[in-house]
Write an enzyme that holds these catalytic residues in place. Sequence first.
Site, short mmCIF file in Angstrom:
data_model
loop_
_atom_site.label_atom_id
_atom_site.label_comp_id
_atom_site.label_asym_id
_atom_site.label_seq_id
_atom_site.Cartn_x
_atom_site.Cartn_y
_atom_site.Cartn_z
N GLU A 96 0.82 -1.21 0.00
CA GLU A 96 0.00 0.00 0.00
C GLU A 96 0.85 1.26 0.00
O GLU A 96 2.04 1.24 0.35
CB GLU A 96 -0.95 0.00 1.20
CG GLU A 96 -0.24 -0.13 2.52
CD GLU A 96 -1.18 -0.30 3.70
OE1 GLU A 96 -2.19 -1.01 3.57
OE2 GLU A 96 -0.89 0.27 4.75
N CYS A 109 3.71 8.48 0.29
CA CYS A 109 4.26 7.58 1.30
C CYS A 109 4.29 6.19 0.68
O CYS A 109 3.24 5.66 0.29
CB CYS A 109 3.39 7.59 2.55
SG CYS A 109 3.94 6.43 3.82
N CYS A 116 6.31 -6.91 7.14
CA CYS A 116 7.46 -6.39 7.88
C CYS A 116 7.92 -7.44 8.90
O CYS A 116 7.10 -8.13 9.49
CB CYS A 116 7.07 -5.10 8.63
SG CYS A 116 8.48 -4.24 9.38
N CYS A 120 6.78 -4.00 15.75
CA CYS A 120 6.41 -2.81 16.54
C CYS A 120 4.96 -2.95 16.97
O CYS A 120 4.08 -3.23 16.15
CB CYS A 120 6.63 -1.54 15.72
SG CYS A 120 8.34 -1.31 15.20
N CYS A 123 1.91 -0.80 15.29
CA CYS A 123 1.83 -0.68 13.83
C CYS A 123 1.11 -1.87 13.23
O CYS A 123 1.46 -3.02 13.52
CB CYS A 123 3.26 -0.57 13.27
SG CYS A 123 3.33 -0.56 11.47
N CYS A 341 -0.73 2.64 8.60
CA CYS A 341 0.08 1.78 7.74
C CYS A 341 -0.23 0.30 7.96
O CYS A 341 -0.19 -0.20 9.08
CB CYS A 341 1.57 2.04 8.02
SG CYS A 341 2.60 1.18 6.86
#
Length: 351
Positions: A96, A109, A116, A120, A123, A341
């Site tokens: 995205e 962005c 990932c 975290c 997120c 995100c």
Amino acid sequence: MNTVNKLIDIRSLSLDQLKEKLVDMGEQAFRAKQIYEWLWQKSATNFDEMSNLSKSLREKLKANFTINFVQVKQSQISSDKTIKSSFVLYDGNIIEGVLIPTPDRMTACVSSQVGCSLTCKFCATGYMDRKRNLNADEIYDQVVLIDKQARENYGLPLSNIVYMGMGEPLLNYSNVLKSIDRITSPDGLNMAAKRITVSTAGIAKMIKKLGDDQVRFNLALSLHAANDQKRNEIMPINEQNSLKSLAEALKYFYSKTKNPITFEYIVFHNFNDDLQDAKELAKFCKHVPCKVNIIEYNPISLADFMNAEADKIEAFANYLRNQGIVTNVRRSRGKDIDAACGQLAIKEKNN
């Protein structure tokens, strides 16, 4: 017996490699520059667009190469004009990107990985597995597509790019740098490196490598806490990359590039939002020339974090300003769409 030739992703080749391939095919080397212009300046997504090449050469290109271009799958437009898009890659994976318009700039962005590997806690992407790194051309394509959205919806081209989407850019180092080369090169999109910011969760040795490579783009560190105990709690990567090691890496980076650092700091309710947290952040800011972007949190269903109250955020920002630190408060964008995100990609994946 039928043998299926595996087509080469033509955008994975350097100009010199493309010249070699063309000569091997019995073509003249100068054609490589023409093809490169179509791929990287004109953002061609198929060989038939390359109108100054002979039909026979275009057929040869189709027989030997492919252009693995990225496509928009779905877009959501927020009441604040933010546009969030999911993109589908050649292998069906979803990433995205976001267009963030403000009165003085149009910012893209972009993502650097599918998912990932960092976990975290605040997120949405951190709750996805990392499937793979993005290739340089897949990052480049996001910029081209978001630029098109900016021009079509708001009549303005992109002015800025931030690598703050899905993934950790410094864990996809070579592809990120190659994408920036294609975006900034005169034979690419010819954007200024100073208009590009790469954001990292903090990998000390790779920050030093950026310094050694004397990069011209900007570096942002997602800090979110300026003491190790709190940072470990929300960003497990801090356990191997303590604040002390990050401070040393940032000093090294600055000594090599003379680029000031941006610290990004999400202020979470009752976690890192009091005066003591602001004091710790101000102390950390003394290591290198920097500015602070305080970011409003865009809550996600997977985590329990809440945005700090407005008066707390204001007091926090004012303390930093009184210490002589340039401090901006960035209001959360796209609250009425899946703009945090990873949110849209998770939704796409689960549908």
